[in-house]
Design an enzyme around this catalytic site. Structure first.
Site, PDB file in Angstrom:
ATOM      1  N   ASP A  95       0.858  -1.174   0.000  1.00  0.00           N
ATOM      2  CA  ASP A  95       0.000   0.000   0.000  1.00  0.00           C
ATOM      3  C   ASP A  95       0.897   1.227   0.000  1.00  0.00           C
ATOM      4  OD1 ASP A  95      -2.104   1.726   0.150  1.00  0.00           O
ATOM      5  OD2 ASP A  95      -2.861   1.025   2.066  1.00  0.00           O
ATOM      6  N   SER A  96       0.387   2.335  -0.497  1.00  0.00           N
ATOM      7  CA  SER A  96       1.196   3.557  -0.582  1.00  0.00           C
ATOM      8  C   SER A  96       1.381   4.237   0.761  1.00  0.00           C
ATOM      9  CB  SER A  96       0.539   4.544  -1.542  1.00  0.00           C
ATOM     10  OG  SER A  96      -0.702   4.996  -1.004  1.00  0.00           O
ATOM     11  N   GLY A  97       0.599   3.840   1.761  1.00  0.00           N
ATOM     12  CA  GLY A  97       0.633   4.522   3.050  1.00  0.00           C
ATOM     13  C   GLY A  97      -0.330   5.680   3.151  1.00  0.00           C
ATOM     14  N   GLY A  98      -1.049   5.955   2.054  1.00  0.00           N
ATOM     15  CA  GLY A  98      -1.973   7.085   2.064  1.00  0.00           C
ATOM     16  C   GLY A  98      -3.024   6.985   3.151  1.00  0.00           C
ATOM     17  N   PHE A  99      -3.611   5.801   3.316  1.00  0.00           N
ATOM     18  CA  PHE A  99      -4.658   5.637   4.324  1.00  0.00           C
ATOM     19  C   PHE A  99      -4.108   5.901   5.717  1.00  0.00           C
ATOM     20  CE2 PHE A  99      -6.894   3.060   7.469  1.00  0.00           C
ATOM     21  CZ  PHE A  99      -8.197   3.487   7.291  1.00  0.00           C
ATOM     22  N   ASP A 149      -2.517   8.361  -2.736  1.00  0.00           N
ATOM     23  CA  ASP A 149      -3.859   8.903  -2.933  1.00  0.00           C
ATOM     24  C   ASP A 149      -4.288   9.676  -1.705  1.00  0.00           C
ATOM     25  OD1 ASP A 149      -4.002   6.575  -1.341  1.00  0.00           O
ATOM     26  OD2 ASP A 149      -6.127   6.339  -1.787  1.00  0.00           O
ATOM     27  N   GLN A 191     -10.944   7.225  -6.019  1.00  0.00           N
ATOM     28  CA  GLN A 191     -11.574   7.819  -4.854  1.00  0.00           C
ATOM     29  C   GLN A 191     -12.906   8.463  -5.261  1.00  0.00           C
ATOM     30  OE1 GLN A 191     -10.828   7.560  -1.730  1.00  0.00           O
ATOM     31  NE2 GLN A 191      -8.798   6.609  -1.862  1.00  0.00           N
ATOM     32  N   GLY A 218     -11.302   4.348  -0.551  1.00  0.00           N
ATOM     33  CA  GLY A 218     -12.237   5.256   0.096  1.00  0.00           C
ATOM     34  C   GLY A 218     -13.528   4.618   0.554  1.00  0.00           C
ATOM     35  N   ASP A 268      -8.059  -7.186   0.444  1.00  0.00           N
ATOM     36  CA  ASP A 268      -7.182  -7.311   1.612  1.00  0.00           C
ATOM     37  C   ASP A 268      -7.905  -6.744   2.818  1.00  0.00           C
ATOM     38  OD1 ASP A 268      -5.666  -4.655   2.875  1.00  0.00           O
ATOM     39  OD2 ASP A 268      -6.587  -4.304   0.917  1.00  0.00           O
ATOM     40  N   CYS A 306     -14.473 -26.438   6.727  1.00  0.00           N
ATOM     41  CA  CYS A 306     -13.095 -25.993   6.494  1.00  0.00           C
ATOM     42  C   CYS A 306     -12.132 -27.168   6.621  1.00  0.00           C
ATOM     43  CB  CYS A 306     -12.727 -24.898   7.493  1.00  0.00           C
ATOM     44  SG  CYS A 306     -11.046 -24.257   7.311  1.00  0.00           S
ATOM     45  N   CYS A 308      -8.741 -26.789   6.759  1.00  0.00           N
ATOM     46  CA  CYS A 308      -7.415 -26.295   7.160  1.00  0.00           C
ATOM     47  C   CYS A 308      -6.826 -27.169   8.267  1.00  0.00           C
ATOM     48  CB  CYS A 308      -7.494 -24.841   7.616  1.00  0.00           C
ATOM     49  SG  CYS A 308      -8.155 -24.574   9.284  1.00  0.00           S
ATOM     50  N   CYS A 311      -8.685 -26.991  11.659  1.00  0.00           N
ATOM     51  CA  CYS A 311      -9.977 -27.682  11.734  1.00  0.00           C
ATOM     52  C   CYS A 311      -9.836 -29.198  11.655  1.00  0.00           C
ATOM     53  CB  CYS A 311     -10.900 -27.165  10.634  1.00  0.00           C
ATOM     54  SG  CYS A 311     -11.508 -25.491  10.956  1.00  0.00           S
ATOM     55  N   HIS A 337      -6.547 -20.229  10.814  1.00  0.00           N
ATOM     56  CA  HIS A 337      -7.868 -20.718  10.382  1.00  0.00           C
ATOM     57  C   HIS A 337      -8.639 -19.628   9.648  1.00  0.00           C
ATOM     58  CE1 HIS A 337     -12.022 -22.052  10.458  1.00  0.00           C
ATOM     59  NE2 HIS A 337     -12.312 -20.933  11.083  1.00  0.00           N
TER      60      HIS A 337
END
Length: 365
Positions: A95-99, A149, A191, A218, A268, A306, A308, A311, A337
């Site tokens: 991520d760009s770090g904008g958030f 952004d 955005q 956004g 994500d 599941c 995994c 489980c 899990h």
């Protein structure tokens, strides 16, 4: 020899708006739709690269803001790049770090040039510009870099939305001009809040740059679920059919199904691992608070659908005991899990879309 550009997307099948595709990146193909585990500070909390490979993860997310502050570009470069540093031989998106920067509010100052901010760690001052954010991500050797952004909290005024869209478009153009590493695919971020006209302007500006992929940003920042679904579906339809579409910050079973149904390919969120650390198990039929007394003698797996390792090995009673006893294994097992649930969900979604039975799968899940 100059390496071939990364980020080629091949659309394999559609069923309604739902899509199945393949995103070709330097560290291997990513079959979509796919959920990306979040490894903010170069680690998915509590899990090893082997754990992630075991659930079929082909790409993880790390964060420019956090890695910029600690350990810093020089250390990661000295260790051979981010893949070598975190011992992960598959793909990485940063991520760009904008958030993160724009969530600081009182600690940042926005301008045409970029954004100045103070570290949440020690108060030191830093600046992100479109150029240095791209340079940082390329220096780390990541497979997908996000453009800088302006992410607004909702609700926002029309004036705030318009300015965020304008700056996001201007910065995306500067990010595109700053690209030097063909193995790193640059994605732009649309955005516009819940304003459809603003999202149309944002998408139009970004699509004109012909980037390898596009994110829907956004959202999941305070709006209702119904508004998020509507805006995500609307925005996805504005983006090129032959480019990947990434909805940022979404990570529940219900939300993933709705977004895939709206034509989104990548996701994500910290939700599954944060839930895992706090005793909440994701299942196809809803979340469970594993600390509850009802699970103290429950011999069933966390989720009977599941397959995994958790489980197939442990009971709800045992995982419940681990949390009530304060044992470190509890958060680790539950995090694994929870990610496996979403990985399995996306694998089944891909199969259903390819077989032309997406609607039936969506409705019964």
């Amino acid at each position: 020899m100059i390496a071939a550009p990364s980020g080629r997307f091949t659309l394999r099948a559609t069923d309604g708006a739902a899509r199945r595709g393949t995103l070709a990146l330097e560290h291997g193909d990513v079959e979509t739709p796919a959920f990306m585990p979040v490894g903010t500070a170069a680690t998915v909390k509590g899990l090893t690269p082997g754990d992630l490979r075991a659930i079929g993860a082909r790409i993880v997310l790390a964060n420019t803001y956090h890695l910029w502050l600690r350990p810093g570009r020089e250390t990661i470069e000295a260790m051979g790049g981010l893949h070598a540093f975190m011992a992960w031989d598959r793909n990485i998106l940063t991520d760009s770090g904008g958030f993160q920067v724009f969530s600081l509010e009182s600690r940042r100052e926005l301008s045409e040039r970029g954004v100045r901010f103070r570290s949440h760690l020690d108060g030191s001052e830093h600046e992100f510009t479109p150029e240095n954010v791209v340079q940082f991500q390329e220096a780390l050797g990541v497979d997908v870099a996000m453009a800088l952004d302006v992410c607004l909290k909702l609700p926002a005024t029309a004036e705030q939305i318009d300015e965020a869209v304008r700056l996001t478009s201007t910065w995306a153009e500067r990010c595109a001009a700053a690209r030097r590493r063909p193995q790193t695919a640059l994605f732009g971020i649309v955005q516009g809040g819940l304003d459809e006209a603003a999202r149309e302007r944002s998408a139009r500006d970004l699509v004109a740059l012909d980037l390898p992929g596009y994110a829907i940003g956004g959202l999941s920042v305070g709006e209702s679920r119904e508004d998020m679904y509507r805006a995500a579906r609307f925005t996805a339809a504005l983006l090129p059919v032959q480019k990947p579409r990434y909805l940022m910050g979404v990570g529940t079973v219900r939300d993933l199904l709705a977004a895939v149904d709206g034509g989104v390919d990548l996701f994500d969120c910290v939700y599954p691992t944060r839930c895992g650390r706090n005793g909440r198990a994701l299942t196809r039929s809803g979340d469970l608070n594993i600390r509850n007394a009802e699970f103290a003698r429950d011999a069933r797996p966390l989720d009977e659908s599941c397959a995994c390792e958790v489980c197939t090995t442990y009971s709800r009673a045992y995982v419940s005991h681990l949390f009530r006893a304060g044992e470190m294994l509890g958060p680790r097992l539950l995090s694994l899990h929870n990610l496996a649930v979403l990985a399995g969900l996306m694998a089944e979604a891909r199969e259903a879309i390819g077989a032309g039975r997406w609607a039936a799968f969506r409705d019964r899940t």
